[in-house]
Design a protein around this motif. Structure first.
Motif, short mmCIF file in Angstrom:
data_model
loop_
_atom_site.label_atom_id
_atom_site.label_comp_id
_atom_site.label_asym_id
_atom_site.label_seq_id
_atom_site.Cartn_x
_atom_site.Cartn_y
_atom_site.Cartn_z
N PRO A 154 0.83 -1.21 0.00
CA PRO A 154 0.00 0.00 0.00
C PRO A 154 0.86 1.26 0.00
N LEU A 155 0.34 2.32 -0.61
CA LEU A 155 1.08 3.57 -0.66
C LEU A 155 1.21 4.20 0.71
N HIS A 156 0.14 4.15 1.49
CA HIS A 156 0.16 4.74 2.82
C HIS A 156 -0.17 3.65 3.83
N PRO A 157 0.65 3.49 4.85
CA PRO A 157 0.37 2.45 5.83
C PRO A 157 -0.90 2.77 6.60
N GLY A 158 -1.58 1.74 7.04
CA GLY A 158 -2.81 1.94 7.80
C GLY A 158 -2.51 2.48 9.18
N GLY A 159 -3.51 2.92 9.84
CA GLY A 159 -3.33 3.44 11.19
C GLY A 159 -3.65 4.92 11.27
N ARG A 160 -3.67 5.39 12.49
CA ARG A 160 -4.04 6.78 12.72
C ARG A 160 -2.81 7.58 13.07
N ARG A 161 -2.67 8.72 12.45
CA ARG A 161 -1.57 9.62 12.77
C ARG A 161 -2.18 10.92 13.27
N ARG A 162 -1.94 11.20 14.50
CA ARG A 162 -2.53 12.39 15.11
C ARG A 162 -1.55 13.55 15.00
N GLN A 163 -2.01 14.64 14.45
CA GLN A 163 -1.17 15.83 14.31
C GLN A 163 -1.44 16.76 15.48
N ARG A 164 -0.40 17.12 16.18
CA ARG A 164 -0.53 18.08 17.28
C ARG A 164 0.42 19.23 17.00
N PRO A 165 -0.10 20.43 16.83
CA PRO A 165 0.78 21.56 16.57
C PRO A 165 1.63 21.88 17.80
N GLY A 176 11.36 8.37 20.08
CA GLY A 176 9.93 8.24 20.35
C GLY A 176 9.42 9.16 21.44
N GLN A 177 10.28 9.97 22.02
CA GLN A 177 9.85 10.88 23.08
C GLN A 177 9.32 12.16 22.46
N THR A 178 8.31 12.75 23.09
CA THR A 178 7.73 13.98 22.57
C THR A 178 8.34 15.18 23.27
N ARG A 179 8.35 16.30 22.54
CA ARG A 179 8.94 17.52 23.09
C ARG A 179 8.11 18.70 22.57
N LYS A 180 7.78 19.63 23.45
CA LYS A 180 7.03 20.81 23.05
C LYS A 180 7.95 21.83 22.42
N LEU A 181 7.47 22.46 21.37
CA LEU A 181 8.26 23.49 20.71
C LEU A 181 8.02 24.86 21.32
N ASN A 182 6.83 25.12 21.83
CA ASN A 182 6.50 26.44 22.38
C ASN A 182 6.76 26.51 23.85
#
Length: 162
Positions: free
Chosen positions: A137-148, A156-162
């Motif tokens: 498949p061109l795009h893998p299945g699953g959900r990708r959540r966008q957080r500005p 895999g750790q998240t970091r805030k930009l603001n």
């Protein structure tokens, strides 16, 4: 010096004719020379051409290039002007070939669209080819959540930009 004499004793010279016809390799050589390799049966499958490619081919219009070498180029450097003229001639030949191929392809696509409604092409594949198994498949299945304002690093750790 004792080590060099022991090396000479271990090395055995083999006649090239004897080595060429070694018993284990003779069957392989004879099978290859006779062409007894197993040939896989090929089959043709037809696939649909992508819509963007169809649009690109159908919208193609041949254009002509300006083949003139400026007169000032001949006055300043005749050798450079001659090589420029040769390059332009080669480009014109290439352009003619590409134009002819694209126009033939355009004609073929129009005929297929008129007859079938879709444009297809044929591909030769092995008999054991499985389209479902080889499909990616061109795009893998699953959900990708966008957080500005939030970025994930490579661990895999998240970091805030603001």
């Amino acid at each position: 010096m004792a080590s060099s004499s022991s090396l000479e004793q271990e090395v055995k010279l083999v006649d090239p004719q004897v080595q060429k016809n070694a018993p284990g390799e003779s069957a392989e050589i004879s099978a290859e020379s006779k062409g007894l390799k197993k040939k896989k049966n090929k089959k043709k499958i037809s696939r649909q051409v992508a819509e963007c490619d169809v649009k690109r081919v159908l919208s193609y219009k041949p254009d002509s290039m300006d083949m003139e070498v400026p007169e000032i180029a001949f006055r300043k450097d005749p050798v450079l002007a001659a090589s420029l003229y040769d390059m332009l001639a080669d480009i014109a030949l290439f352009d003619d070939c590409v134009n002819q191929e694209m126009l033939d392809l355009q004609k073929d696509y129009r005929q297929q669209l008129k007859a079938k409604g879709v444009v297809t092409y044929e591909v030769e594949v092995d008999e054991d080819y499985d389209q479902d198994k080889d499909y990616v498949p061109l795009h893998p299945g699953g959900r990708r959540r966008q957080r500005p304002g939030v970025v994930k690093n490579h661990q895999g750790q998240t970091r805030k930009l603001n």
